[in-house]
Design an enzyme around this catalytic site. Structure first.
Site, mmCIF file in Angstrom:
data_model
loop_
_atom_site.group_PDB
_atom_site.id
_atom_site.type_symbol
_atom_site.label_atom_id
_atom_site.label_comp_id
_atom_site.label_asym_id
_atom_site.label_seq_id
_atom_site.Cartn_x
_atom_site.Cartn_y
_atom_site.Cartn_z
ATOM 1 N N HIS A 86 3.764 -4.776 -5.828
ATOM 2 C CA HIS A 86 4.346 -3.610 -5.141
ATOM 3 C C HIS A 86 5.632 -4.000 -4.404
ATOM 4 C CE1 HIS A 86 1.045 -1.049 -6.107
ATOM 5 N NE2 HIS A 86 0.173 -1.602 -5.276
ATOM 6 N N HIS A 97 -1.545 -8.604 -6.058
ATOM 7 C CA HIS A 97 -1.462 -7.153 -6.232
ATOM 8 C C HIS A 97 -0.356 -6.566 -5.358
ATOM 9 C CE1 HIS A 97 -3.219 -3.115 -7.052
ATOM 10 N NE2 HIS A 97 -2.695 -2.846 -5.867
ATOM 11 N N GLU A 98 -0.394 -6.903 -4.076
ATOM 12 C CA GLU A 98 0.607 -6.369 -3.157
ATOM 13 C C GLU A 98 1.992 -6.968 -3.410
ATOM 14 O OE1 GLU A 98 -0.153 -3.841 -1.560
ATOM 15 O OE2 GLU A 98 -2.339 -3.986 -1.800
#
Length: 418
Positions: A22, A18-19
């Site tokens: 980003h 997920h990160e």
């Protein structure tokens, strides 16, 4: 212990990807990412690479990417400050040393008259021992050394809020997107390892003590007919077997290019007052990349629909908040999946990944979806909402999410003792 390790690994992998979404798209947009963190709280492990500090923190309950410019920059150098300057071969300042001068050699000491670390990237001051004011060019990747820490400067064009709405939105959306991508690849891997179901009238894996195995059927047998009724699909086999519990069924099958006949008596099972038959045979599967990719697509879409429907029921009141699970409930299911085997654990991880992606896309403050909502408003009105007001909204949203987490965790604990 095995469950605890599985729980931490699964959450770590989900948060990492997920990160990573980003981080990757923020860097592609030219945003300076100060930290990539897995977990919250005190640092357990860290290293610095390519402008970013990568950290693992004590509490494995999430993660974050810290973008330059989202928080006020702390490295303010005021006029009158004496700093030591270190230069590169192009005569640009690459280090501005505020204290701890003895750690560096060949410093040029200057008294600061004015300094701009965001736009002009220059320092105006007087060199020690001279009276003439000079202008020193600062490299856009220079570091400020203060209180024993080195912090890279963040020119305005490297800050998060300097980028277009589209680039910021992509960087935020990429986190949940990566959770769907991760689930997709987990399902593909499952398809390659355990095979994907096919609708052929074939005997798949057998339960050793099941009626089919006891009757002499083998994995790979092709079912031609049952009780003289021709069959060509797995669904047809299942339908006939379920409708005939405790009845003699004559299976004609093809094995090694020969037709053979077996009598199978389906075992009767009862569900919700209805009796049905089972013969202890799993659906046939096949292992190849094309069917595995198709399986990855269909499973990701199907689970996404299921979770979105459940969220819709929660919003409309058809699903009670008391039925939600928090970390304790997730830990319990992880324990069950661990005991069931690696394939069940992989399916559970894929489900959690999709769930994490959907939850983060909800238009609620403090979530990625909430930030995307603010970007949409900014695009419509042509200017951003006041950053301080937006920060207050996200803070309130975060507090409410923490309250919700406490409630669902309490529900999980109560269910443990029911």
């Amino acid at each position: 212990m095995q469950t605890a390790i599985a729980f931490i690994v699964i959450f770590g992998v989900l948060v990492f990807f997920h990160e990573l979404g980003h981080l990757y798209f923020a860097k592609r947009a030219g945003i300076l990412c100060r930290e990539f963190a897995i977990g919250f709280g005190p640092k357990v492990f860290s290293f610095f690479k390519n402008e970013t500090m990568y950290t693992i923190r004590l509490l494995p309950l999430g993660g974050y990417v810290r973008y330059a410019g989202e928080d006020p920059e702390t490295d303010e150098i005021k006029p009158g400050t004496h700093v030591g300057l270190l230069f590169n071969q192009q005569n640009e300042v690459i280090k501005l040393v505020v204290d701890g001068f003895d750690r560096f050699q060949d410093l040029l000491f200057v008294e600061v008259d004015s300094i701009d670390l965001e736009h002009k990237l220059e320092l105006i001051g007087v060199e020690e021992g001279k009276e003439q004011i000079q202008t020193f060019k600062i490299n856009e990747k220079a570091f400020v050394v203060n209180e024993g820490k080195e912090n890279q400067i963040a020119p305005y064009n490297r800050q998060f809020n300097s980028k277009s709405v589209g680039k910021r939105a992509i960087a935020i959306f990429a986190g949940p997107m990566m959770n769907f991508v991760l689930a997709f690849f987990i399902f593909i891997l499952l398809g390659l390892l355990q095979g994907t179901p096919v609708n052929d009238a074939k005997i798949g894996q057998l339960v050793s003590s099941g009626p089919a195995s006891q009757a002499g059927l083998k994995t790979g047998d092709v079912v031609l007919s049952i009780n003289n009724q021709p069959v060509s699909k797995w669904d047809e086999v299942v339908d006939i077997v379920r409708k005939n519990p405790d009845q003699n069924l004559k299976f004609i099958i093809k094995r090694d290019n020969q037709d053979k006949t077996f009598t199978v008596i389906p075992k009767a099972e009862t569900s919700k007052g209805t009796k049905y038959g089972l013969i202890g045979v799993y659906q046939p599967v096949e292992k190849n990349i094309l069917t595995s990719v198709k399986y990855g697509v269909t499973e990701t879409i199907n689970w996404t629909k299921e979770i979105v429907t459940a969220v819709g029921h929660l919003v409309t009141g058809q699903f009670s908040i008391n039925n939600l699970s928090g970390p304790v409930g997730i830990y319990q299911v992880t324990e069950q999946a661990t005991q069931a085997g690696i394939f069940y654990l992989m399916k559970w991880a894929a489900f959690l990944s999709i769930n994490l992606g959907i939850m983060n896309l909800l238009p609620l403050p403090a979530l990625d979806g909430g930030r995307l909502l603010f970007f949409a408003i900014e695009a419509l009105r042509g200017r951003p909402i006041d950053r301080q007001k937006e920060g207050i909204v996200h803070f309130i949203g975060f507090a409410l999410l923490m309250l919700l987490m406490i409630i669902v965790t309490w529900n999980d604990i109560k269910r443990l003792f029911m």
